[in-house]
Design a protein around this motif. Structure first.
Motif, PDB file in Angstrom:
ATOM      1  N   ARG A   1      11.500   4.616   7.941  1.00 44.07           N
ATOM      2  CA  ARG A   1      12.262   4.028   9.047  1.00 44.07           C
ATOM      3  C   ARG A   1      13.085   5.085   9.770  1.00 44.07           C
ATOM      4  NH1 ARG A   1      15.115  -1.453   8.352  1.00 44.07           N
ATOM      5  NH2 ARG A   1      15.948  -0.943   6.307  1.00 44.07           N
TER       6      ARG A   1
ATOM      7  N   ARG B   1       6.726   9.869  11.600  1.00 45.07           N
ATOM      8  CA  ARG B   1       7.309   8.624  11.106  1.00 45.07           C
ATOM      9  C   ARG B   1       7.317   7.565  12.199  1.00 45.07           C
ATOM     10  NH1 ARG B   1      10.292  11.196   6.743  1.00 45.07           N
ATOM     11  NH2 ARG B   1       8.491  12.202   5.792  1.00 45.07           N
TER      12      ARG B   1
ATOM     13  N   TYR C   1      12.913  -5.180  -0.664  1.00 43.91           N
ATOM     14  CA  TYR C   1      13.933  -4.461  -1.433  1.00 43.91           C
ATOM     15  C   TYR C   1      14.569  -3.320  -0.665  1.00 43.91           C
ATOM     16  CZ  TYR C   1      12.457  -7.144  -5.418  1.00 43.91           C
ATOM     17  OH  TYR C   1      12.183  -8.178  -6.262  1.00 43.91           O
TER      18      TYR C   1
ATOM     19  N   PHE D   1      19.459  -3.441   3.570  1.00 51.96           N
ATOM     20  CA  PHE D   1      20.788  -3.030   3.098  1.00 51.96           C
ATOM     21  C   PHE D   1      21.910  -3.362   4.068  1.00 51.96           C
ATOM     22  CE2 PHE D   1      21.883   0.615   5.721  1.00 51.96           C
ATOM     23  CZ  PHE D   1      20.685   0.838   6.361  1.00 51.96           C
TER      24      PHE D   1
ATOM     25  N   SER E   1      21.986   3.514   2.894  1.00 41.26           N
ATOM     26  CA  SER E   1      20.698   2.813   2.961  1.00 41.26           C
ATOM     27  C   SER E   1      19.914   2.970   1.667  1.00 41.26           C
ATOM     28  CB  SER E   1      19.870   3.331   4.138  1.00 41.26           C
ATOM     29  OG  SER E   1      19.258   4.558   3.818  1.00 41.26           O
TER      30      SER E   1
ATOM     31  N   ASN F   1      17.528   5.083  14.312  1.00 47.93           N
ATOM     32  CA  ASN F   1      17.227   6.392  13.727  1.00 47.93           C
ATOM     33  C   ASN F   1      16.338   7.222  14.639  1.00 47.93           C
ATOM     34  OD1 ASN F   1      18.640   6.220  11.323  1.00 47.93           O
ATOM     35  ND2 ASN F   1      17.014   5.055  10.335  1.00 47.93           N
TER      36      ASN F   1
ATOM     37  N   VAL G   1      22.703   0.809  -1.527  1.00 47.44           N
ATOM     38  CA  VAL G   1      22.809  -0.655  -1.525  1.00 47.44           C
ATOM     39  C   VAL G   1      21.549  -1.298  -2.119  1.00 47.44           C
ATOM     40  CG1 VAL G   1      23.046  -2.690  -0.070  1.00 47.44           C
ATOM     41  CG2 VAL G   1      24.487  -0.704   0.345  1.00 47.44           C
ATOM     42  N   PRO G   2      20.352  -0.953  -1.627  1.00 45.63           N
ATOM     43  CA  PRO G   2      19.164  -1.576  -2.249  1.00 45.63           C
ATOM     44  C   PRO G   2      19.018  -1.214  -3.722  1.00 45.63           C
ATOM     45  CG  PRO G   2      18.566  -0.507  -0.189  1.00 45.63           C
ATOM     46  CD  PRO G   2      19.957  -0.089  -0.503  1.00 45.63           C
TER      47      PRO G   2
ATOM     48  N   MET H   1      10.143  -0.527  15.408  1.00 50.68           N
ATOM     49  CA  MET H   1       9.989   0.893  15.744  1.00 50.68           C
ATOM     50  C   MET H   1       8.840   1.107  16.720  1.00 50.68           C
ATOM     51  SD  MET H   1      10.491   2.188  11.819  1.00 50.68           S
ATOM     52  CE  MET H   1       9.056   3.220  11.941  1.00 50.68           C
TER      53      MET H   1
ATOM     54  N   PHE I   1       5.888  -0.705   2.818  1.00 48.96           N
ATOM     55  CA  PHE I   1       5.575  -0.562   1.395  1.00 48.96           C
ATOM     56  C   PHE I   1       5.364  -1.911   0.733  1.00 48.96           C
ATOM     57  CE2 PHE I   1       7.101   3.679   1.948  1.00 48.96           C
ATOM     58  CZ  PHE I   1       6.398   4.388   1.001  1.00 48.96           C
TER      59      PHE I   1
ATOM     60  N   ALA J   1      10.746   4.423   1.594  1.00 47.02           N
ATOM     61  CA  ALA J   1      10.753   3.305   2.532  1.00 47.02           C
ATOM     62  C   ALA J   1      11.725   3.580   3.671  1.00 47.02           C
ATOM     63  CB  ALA J   1      11.132   2.016   1.800  1.00 47.02           C
ATOM     64  N   GLN J   2      12.909   4.120   3.338  1.00 47.11           N
ATOM     65  CA  GLN J   2      13.887   4.400   4.403  1.00 47.11           C
ATOM     66  C   GLN J   2      13.457   5.603   5.234  1.00 47.11           C
ATOM     67  OE1 GLN J   2      15.296   1.848   4.597  1.00 47.11           O
ATOM     68  NE2 GLN J   2      16.843   1.317   3.082  1.00 47.11           N
ATOM     69  N   ALA J   3      12.809   6.573   4.596  1.00 52.23           N
ATOM     70  CA  ALA J   3      12.303   7.718   5.368  1.00 52.23           C
ATOM     71  C   ALA J   3      11.283   7.233   6.390  1.00 52.23           C
ATOM     72  CB  ALA J   3      11.676   8.750   4.439  1.00 52.23           C
TER      73      ALA J   3
ATOM     74  N   VAL K   1      14.925   7.664   8.447  1.00 49.11           N
ATOM     75  CA  VAL K   1      16.093   8.265   7.799  1.00 49.11           C
ATOM     76  C   VAL K   1      15.742   9.686   7.375  1.00 49.11           C
ATOM     77  CG1 VAL K   1      17.626   8.157   5.818  1.00 49.11           C
ATOM     78  CG2 VAL K   1      16.945   6.076   6.960  1.00 49.11           C
TER      79      VAL K   1
ATOM     80  N   ARG L   1      25.172   7.395   6.268  1.00 51.95           N
ATOM     81  CA  ARG L   1      24.343   6.210   6.497  1.00 51.95           C
ATOM     82  C   ARG L   1      23.074   6.260   5.662  1.00 51.95           C
ATOM     83  NH1 ARG L   1      24.567   2.370  10.327  1.00 51.95           N
ATOM     84  NH2 ARG L   1      22.414   2.297  11.009  1.00 51.95           N
TER      85      ARG L   1
END
Lengths: 283, 282
Positions: free
Chosen positions: B189, A84, A96, A99, B207, A113, B210-211, A162, A91, B185-187, B191, B203
């Protein structure tokens, strides 16, 4: 180290009536520091393909090599976070995914993270935000107060912060006005110049001609052609139902009209203008 | 996405798929009532449960539901079974003792009671699965609306309620897709939704939620605008693209389920005991 796919298959919802084979034996090499465009029709497997680069999807069979890390179908992937971190994936419509309560916190979320402390993460966030062209006075604002275009920039900054070695973009210009799209692409070009490998999924052939160093054409889950933009538009792009870039179309018409010049150097309007100007002076 | 496929509509074209949704909904309720009827003694209960199970299994075969999907759903029941057994053994009981642990008596009654509840649950889940995997959610809503029609007399907003339900159902897959999209998408980043400490997990969920909420609100606003732009009027009279038609097989199925329930009620009311009858024969 490059990204290498060897005989990769991917099946969605296997053994159900919804089963769908999205990738059928994909073999590709994405060179380091290249700007690779992946093109093809909707449903050709482009998005599925790029999600393998950072191990969001794991192949049903085959192997993927990223840097010195390998993903195989049978083994469980260790250190998934390394994948990652190595490849940042933006995407479609990334705005979207915001948050957090402030812009800078949202951008710092990725670095946090991956183990950065708060200060380092915020520094990286500020750097990335300036890079994508967000003013300093917006840093403390809520991301939901920003305009759509600004939100997308913030979301992209969230990936850039990142500091990935590979930046993977899924239709980053979709829904932007021409000027916004141009600015966005110039940003990715700048990041590419800085040494990052860029993998871009797009339908816009103008972008492919202007920015890409390599093109991968997909159809029905398979790779049908690996080439560079100029050879693609010179050759059999029509066989894959791809559009011709406006500029290239213009150049072709000009050449067919009897104006002699080297087609191999046209990537931007400026290139074209120079050629026409040169010809004019020659008389 | 595979783990959500349980009980989801599967587009085959079987006899049960083709039945009228009104009949299927009615049949579900009737058979459920049948499941909850108690008989004269323990063996008789099990015999009837067995017969009902064979019937449901046949329905599952006809509608091409794999038994594996049922078992997958039942996995989560284990906790409940243990819990029920514990409760039933703690509650004071009488009758024959099955076995004792020290001075602790476990009665046959407690075991049977637990077994009944478990069997009923399994049968009910299987039945509901037959209904939901053979009926489009929208058709189910139409059936519900049809049953609510009589309440229109007392100005009960049947159509509005049916519309709300159908919109909610319609958006379940959309929201699920959205959830997966945001999770990915969060993974990307960094998560980790699977492992990690509690604070990290909180957290991770924030994440995601909320979206998801923001896009859901946005969607509902867009949908409301789109409906208004097309002149939607809840009290207006409207026709349907898919009209529910009552056919001969529906009548046969109706007679069958009603007959079945009457049979079960008769067996229970007359205290019929198959074991005794068979015993008398020989």
């Amino acid at each position: 180290m490059p990204i290498k796919f060897s005989d990769v298959f991917y099946v969605y919802s296997p053994k159900t009536p919804f089963q769908f084979e999205a990738l059928r034996g994909v073999n590709i090499d994405i060179k380091d520091h290249s700007f690779t465009a992946i093109v093809g029709h909707t449903g050709s497997g482009k998005s599925t393909l790029i999600q393998h680069i950072n191990a969001l999807l794991l192949p049903t069979s085959g192997t993927i090599q990223v840097d010195d890390m390998t993903i195989t179908a049978k083994e469980k992937v260790k250190h998934i976070k390394k994948f990652r971190k190595h490849a940042g994936l933006v995407f479609q419509f990334p705005e979207y995914q915001l948050f957090e309560e402030s812009v800078e916190k949202d951008v710092a979320f990725g670095p946090r993270n991956f183990g950065d402390d708060e200060k380092t993460a915020l520094d990286k966030a500020h750097k990335a935000l300036r890079e994508v062209g967000i003013d300093d006075d917006l840093f403390k604002r809520s991301p939901f107060e920003l305009s759509g275009g600004q939100r997308r920039r913030v979301a992209i900054a969230g990936i850039i912060a990142m500091e990935p070695k590979v930046l993977v973009l899924d239709e980053p210009t979709a829904g932007l006005d021409p000027r916004g799209a141009q600015e966005m692409m110039d940003l990715f070009d700048k990041i590419h110049q800085g040494g990052t490998t860029v993998v871009l999924v797009t339908h816009d052939m103008n972008i492919v001609l202007r920015y890409a160093s390599d093109v991968i054409v997909m159809k029905d889950g398979a790779i049908v052609k690996v080439t560079d933009p100029l050879s693609l538009f010179e050759g059999d792009y029509e066989d894959y139902n791809l559009e011709i870039p406006n500029l290239y179309h213009f150049a072709k018409l000009l050449k067919n009209g009897g104006y002699q010049f080297d087609m191999r150097n046209i990537r931007t309007i400026e290139d074209m203008a120079k050629i026409i100007k040169g010809g004019y002076h020659r008389g | 996405m595979a783990n959500i496929a349980l009980g989801r509509y599967v587009p085959y074209n079987s006899f049960i798929h083709r039945l009228d949704p009104r009949l299927k909904l009615f049949g579900l309720i009737v058979l459920m009532v049948g499941i909850f009827i108690k008989f004269v003694n323990v063996p008789m209960n099990f015999i009837v449960y067995g017969l009902i199970f064979i019937l449901i299994a046949m329905m599952m075969m006809v509608s091409r539901i794999k038994f594996k999907t049922l078992f997958k759903q039942l996995k989560a029941l284990w906790i409940m079974i243990t819990f029920l057994l514990i409760i039933n053994t703690i509650v004071p009981n009488s009758g024959a003792i099955a076995f004792s642990i020290g001075s602790w008596n476990i009665y046959w009654n407690a075991i049977f009671q637990t077994l009944y509840i478990v069997i009923r649950l399994v049968l009910m889940i299987a039945l509901t699965m037959v209904l939901t995997s053979t009926t489009r959610p929208l058709d189910l809503t139409y059936a519900i609306e049809w049953y609510l029609l009589p309440f229109k007399v007392i100005r009960f907003p049947t159509h509005e309620i049916a519309m709300t339900i159908s919109i909610a159902l319609r958006f379940i897959p959309t929201l699920l897709d959205e959830t997966y999209r945001i999770m990915k998408a969060q993974a990307s980043r960094g998560v980790d939704f699977v492992s990690g400490k509690l604070s990290e997990k909180v957290r991770a969920i924030v994440s995601l939620i909320v979206p998801l909420f923001i896009s859901a609100f946005q969607r509902s606003e867009e949908l409301a605008n789109a409906m208004e732009a097309r002149g939607y009027n809840p009290s207006g009279k409207r026709t349907r693209y898919r009209v529910m038609k009552w056919r001969v097989p529906d009548s046969i199925a109706l007679i069958f389920v009603v007959g079945l329930l009457s049979g079960i009620i008769v067996l229970a009311a007359l205290k019929v005991d198959f074991v005794a009858i068979i015993g008398n024969l020989f």
